[in-house]
Design a protein around this motif. Structure first.
Motif, PDB file in Angstrom:
ATOM      1  N   ASP A  25       0.680   1.477   5.534  1.00  0.00           N
ATOM      2  CA  ASP A  25       1.106   0.971   6.844  1.00  0.00           C
ATOM      3  C   ASP A  25       0.935  -0.545   6.933  1.00  0.00           C
ATOM      4  OD1 ASP A  25       1.852   3.460   7.778  1.00  0.00           O
ATOM      5  OD2 ASP A  25      -0.049   3.836   8.804  1.00  0.00           O
ATOM      6  N   LYS A  26      -0.166  -1.040   6.383  1.00  0.00           N
ATOM      7  CA  LYS A  26      -0.405  -2.487   6.373  1.00  0.00           C
ATOM      8  C   LYS A  26       0.702  -3.204   5.602  1.00  0.00           C
ATOM      9  CE  LYS A  26      -4.563  -2.739   8.338  1.00  0.00           C
ATOM     10  NZ  LYS A  26      -4.784  -3.470   9.593  1.00  0.00           N
ATOM     11  N   ILE A  27       1.058  -2.647   4.460  1.00  0.00           N
ATOM     12  CA  ILE A  27       2.094  -3.253   3.628  1.00  0.00           C
ATOM     13  C   ILE A  27       3.434  -3.287   4.349  1.00  0.00           C
ATOM     14  CG2 ILE A  27       3.462  -2.943   1.517  1.00  0.00           C
ATOM     15  CD1 ILE A  27       0.901  -1.832   0.205  1.00  0.00           C
TER      16      ILE A  27
ATOM     17  N   MET B 211      -3.382  -8.926  -0.750  1.00  0.00           N
ATOM     18  CA  MET B 211      -4.265  -7.998  -1.453  1.00  0.00           C
ATOM     19  C   MET B 211      -4.969  -7.158  -0.382  1.00  0.00           C
ATOM     20  SD  MET B 211      -7.171  -8.769  -4.370  1.00  0.00           S
ATOM     21  CE  MET B 211      -8.247  -9.801  -3.355  1.00  0.00           C
ATOM     22  N   ILE B 212      -4.937  -5.842  -0.555  1.00  0.00           N
ATOM     23  CA  ILE B 212      -5.513  -4.932   0.438  1.00  0.00           C
ATOM     24  C   ILE B 212      -6.431  -3.943  -0.276  1.00  0.00           C
ATOM     25  CG2 ILE B 212      -5.019  -3.296   2.295  1.00  0.00           C
ATOM     26  CD1 ILE B 212      -2.140  -4.448   2.347  1.00  0.00           C
ATOM     27  N   PHE B 213      -7.651  -3.835   0.201  1.00  0.00           N
ATOM     28  CA  PHE B 213      -8.568  -2.867  -0.412  1.00  0.00           C
ATOM     29  C   PHE B 213      -9.521  -2.306   0.641  1.00  0.00           C
ATOM     30  CE2 PHE B 213     -10.802  -6.883  -0.666  1.00  0.00           C
ATOM     31  CZ  PHE B 213     -12.153  -6.576  -0.527  1.00  0.00           C
ATOM     32  N   ASN B 214     -10.059  -1.140   0.344  1.00  0.00           N
ATOM     33  CA  ASN B 214     -11.048  -0.557   1.241  1.00  0.00           C
ATOM     34  C   ASN B 214     -12.388  -0.430   0.537  1.00  0.00           C
ATOM     35  OD1 ASN B 214     -10.790   1.879  -0.328  1.00  0.00           O
ATOM     36  ND2 ASN B 214      -9.067   2.482   0.960  1.00  0.00           N
ATOM     37  N   CYS B 215     -13.441  -0.332   1.329  1.00  0.00           N
ATOM     38  CA  CYS B 215     -14.767  -0.141   0.752  1.00  0.00           C
ATOM     39  C   CYS B 215     -15.672   0.524   1.781  1.00  0.00           C
ATOM     40  CB  CYS B 215     -15.370  -1.458   0.276  1.00  0.00           C
ATOM     41  SG  CYS B 215     -15.608  -2.694   1.556  1.00  0.00           S
ATOM     42  N   LEU B 216     -16.745   1.102   1.299  1.00  0.00           N
ATOM     43  CA  LEU B 216     -17.748   1.699   2.164  1.00  0.00           C
ATOM     44  C   LEU B 216     -18.665   0.599   2.693  1.00  0.00           C
ATOM     45  CD1 LEU B 216     -18.711   4.723  -0.111  1.00  0.00           C
ATOM     46  CD2 LEU B 216     -17.323   4.824   1.973  1.00  0.00           C
ATOM     47  N   VAL B 217     -19.091   0.719   3.927  1.00  0.00           N
ATOM     48  CA  VAL B 217     -20.004  -0.269   4.503  1.00  0.00           C
ATOM     49  C   VAL B 217     -21.167   0.434   5.196  1.00  0.00           C
ATOM     50  CG1 VAL B 217     -18.318  -2.125   4.805  1.00  0.00           C
ATOM     51  CG2 VAL B 217     -18.596  -0.405   6.602  1.00  0.00           C
ATOM     52  N   GLY B 218     -22.281  -0.277   5.270  1.00  0.00           N
ATOM     53  CA  GLY B 218     -23.456   0.247   5.949  1.00  0.00           C
ATOM     54  C   GLY B 218     -24.238  -0.889   6.571  1.00  0.00           C
ATOM     55  N   ASN B 219     -25.465  -0.594   7.015  1.00  0.00           N
ATOM     56  CA  ASN B 219     -26.312  -1.613   7.633  1.00  0.00           C
ATOM     57  C   ASN B 219     -26.869  -2.597   6.615  1.00  0.00           C
ATOM     58  OD1 ASN B 219     -25.998  -0.514  10.226  1.00  0.00           O
ATOM     59  ND2 ASN B 219     -27.641   0.970   9.856  1.00  0.00           N
ATOM     60  N   LYS B 220     -26.865  -2.174   5.346  1.00  0.00           N
ATOM     61  CA  LYS B 220     -27.311  -3.067   4.278  1.00  0.00           C
ATOM     62  C   LYS B 220     -26.546  -2.736   3.011  1.00  0.00           C
ATOM     63  CE  LYS B 220     -31.143  -0.114   2.755  1.00  0.00           C
ATOM     64  NZ  LYS B 220     -32.589  -0.055   2.453  1.00  0.00           N
ATOM     65  N   ARG B 221     -26.508  -3.692   2.091  1.00  0.00           N
ATOM     66  CA  ARG B 221     -25.856  -3.466   0.804  1.00  0.00           C
ATOM     67  C   ARG B 221     -26.763  -2.600  -0.049  1.00  0.00           C
ATOM     68  NH1 ARG B 221     -26.311  -9.340  -0.099  1.00  0.00           N
ATOM     69  NH2 ARG B 221     -25.793  -8.966  -2.276  1.00  0.00           N
TER      70      ARG B 221
ATOM     71  N   ILE C  10       2.964  -9.702  -8.419  1.00  0.00           N
ATOM     72  CA  ILE C  10       3.261  -8.503  -7.657  1.00  0.00           C
ATOM     73  C   ILE C  10       3.139  -8.849  -6.176  1.00  0.00           C
ATOM     74  CG2 ILE C  10       2.608  -6.110  -7.197  1.00  0.00           C
ATOM     75  CD1 ILE C  10       3.495  -6.410 -10.033  1.00  0.00           C
ATOM     76  N   ASP C  11       4.006  -8.280  -5.351  1.00  0.00           N
ATOM     77  CA  ASP C  11       3.951  -8.595  -3.926  1.00  0.00           C
ATOM     78  C   ASP C  11       2.634  -8.160  -3.293  1.00  0.00           C
ATOM     79  OD1 ASP C  11       6.538  -9.728  -3.849  1.00  0.00           O
ATOM     80  OD2 ASP C  11       7.436  -7.741  -3.743  1.00  0.00           O
ATOM     81  N   PHE C  12       2.272  -6.899  -3.502  1.00  0.00           N
ATOM     82  CA  PHE C  12       1.050  -6.363  -2.899  1.00  0.00           C
ATOM     83  C   PHE C  12       0.180  -5.717  -3.973  1.00  0.00           C
ATOM     84  CE2 PHE C  12       4.212  -6.390   0.443  1.00  0.00           C
ATOM     85  CZ  PHE C  12       3.526  -6.943   1.516  1.00  0.00           C
ATOM     86  N   ILE C  13      -1.090  -6.099  -3.987  1.00  0.00           N
ATOM     87  CA  ILE C  13      -2.047  -5.479  -4.889  1.00  0.00           C
ATOM     88  C   ILE C  13      -3.080  -4.759  -4.044  1.00  0.00           C
ATOM     89  CG2 ILE C  13      -3.813  -5.872  -6.649  1.00  0.00           C
ATOM     90  CD1 ILE C  13      -2.191  -8.151  -7.734  1.00  0.00           C
TER      91      ILE C  13
ATOM     92  N   LYS D 217       7.804  -9.049   3.951  1.00  0.00           N
ATOM     93  CA  LYS D 217       8.835  -9.979   4.423  1.00  0.00           C
ATOM     94  C   LYS D 217      10.232  -9.572   3.990  1.00  0.00           C
ATOM     95  CE  LYS D 217       5.475 -13.750   3.999  1.00  0.00           C
ATOM     96  NZ  LYS D 217       5.116 -14.953   3.199  1.00  0.00           N
ATOM     97  N   SER D 218      10.338  -8.535   3.160  1.00  0.00           N
ATOM     98  CA  SER D 218      11.656  -8.124   2.678  1.00  0.00           C
ATOM     99  C   SER D 218      11.788  -6.608   2.715  1.00  0.00           C
ATOM    100  CB  SER D 218      11.893  -8.632   1.252  1.00  0.00           C
ATOM    101  OG  SER D 218      11.041  -7.972   0.353  1.00  0.00           O
ATOM    102  N   SER D 219      12.994  -6.138   2.523  1.00  0.00           N
ATOM    103  CA  SER D 219      13.258  -4.695   2.570  1.00  0.00           C
ATOM    104  C   SER D 219      12.790  -3.991   1.298  1.00  0.00           C
ATOM    105  CB  SER D 219      14.754  -4.446   2.783  1.00  0.00           C
ATOM    106  OG  SER D 219      15.505  -5.038   1.740  1.00  0.00           O
ATOM    107  N   LYS D 220      12.591  -4.752   0.228  1.00  0.00           N
ATOM    108  CA  LYS D 220      12.087  -4.183  -1.027  1.00  0.00           C
ATOM    109  C   LYS D 220      10.924  -5.024  -1.535  1.00  0.00           C
ATOM    110  CE  LYS D 220      16.402  -2.036  -2.556  1.00  0.00           C
ATOM    111  NZ  LYS D 220      17.379  -1.895  -3.671  1.00  0.00           N
ATOM    112  N   PHE D 221       9.929  -4.349  -2.092  1.00  0.00           N
ATOM    113  CA  PHE D 221       8.748  -5.071  -2.556  1.00  0.00           C
ATOM    114  C   PHE D 221       8.047  -4.268  -3.649  1.00  0.00           C
ATOM    115  CE2 PHE D 221       7.957  -2.779   1.400  1.00  0.00           C
ATOM    116  CZ  PHE D 221       6.993  -1.872   1.013  1.00  0.00           C
TER     117      PHE D 221
END
Length: 217
Positions: free
Chosen positions: A51-53, A162-172, A123-126, A58-62
């Protein structure tokens, strides 16, 4: 020093690959085969990134580079959402079992797969979904160094974001082999190395964040 760090990161790649090969051998092309709790959590994370992508493009193909593509679940979602005419997909993974499986089972003409940690062309999106969650070490500094270097390597080949996800908490911390970052720390790391970022959360994924970093033209 660079040689030693590079050697350590290669050893980490070997460890990670071995862990995933064993898991994939037991659970095959299922969410459990790549350490996801369920298809819901796996697919929700991938759909959030997609969805973010779609919003940013900016174009119809990526093009999309999927770093840590596993057994190629994102491609199924692209097909289900009828986005295949918009996208050229590159799947990258350090695990040869995943790449061999994808090459054998996935025959879409708009998709290709390689055993690599990052692209070798622009690459357009990594993207990375869950790629850095599983830690083969309890040394948090070592693992964070590995993540940062991988993000930097991929950033060089980004055209749009560049789009990525990660787990988060109160501390590393690394807990039960899962790496949890901390919001202010990962924000600072990304801003220092890549630039302004957007952080988003979903109420069904309370321990997750999705980070979007756009490439300035």
């Amino acid at each position: 020093m660079f040689f030693i760090k590079n050697l350590i990161h290669k050893l980490l790649n070997k460890q990670i690959s071995g862990i995933y090969s064993k898991r994939f051998g037991n659970y095959h092309d299922t969410p459990k085969g790549v350490f996801w709790n369920s298809s819901l959590s796996q697919d929700l994370r991938l759909n959030i990134i997609l969805d973010k992508i779609i919003t940013i493009s900016k174009s119809s193909k990526f093009s999309i580079a999927d770093i840590g593509c596993g057994y190629g679940r994102l491609l199924n979602i692209i097909e289900e959402r009828k986005f295949k005419k918009k996208i050229y997909y590159y799947g990258y993974d350090i695990n040869k079992d995943f790449i061999l499986f994808c090459k054998k089972q996935i025959k879409y003409i708009y998709a290709s797969f390689k055993i690599q940690t990052c692209p070798s062309e622009k690459i357009d999106f990594i993207i990375m979904s869950g790629t850095y969650n599983l830690a083969p070490t309890n040394n948090i500094k070592l693992w964070e160094s590995y993540i940062i270097e991988n993000l930097k390597s991929n950033w060089e080949f980004v055209n749009e974001a560049m789009i990525f996800n990660c787990l988060v908490g109160n501390k590393r911390q690394i807990k039960n082999n899962l790496y949890y970052s901390e919001l202010s720390w990962i924000k600072k790391i990304c801003e220092n190395n890549f630039g302004k970022l957007e952080i988003s959360k979903h109420n069904l994924l309370p321990n997750d964040i999705t980070i979007t970093i756009k490439k300035l033209s």
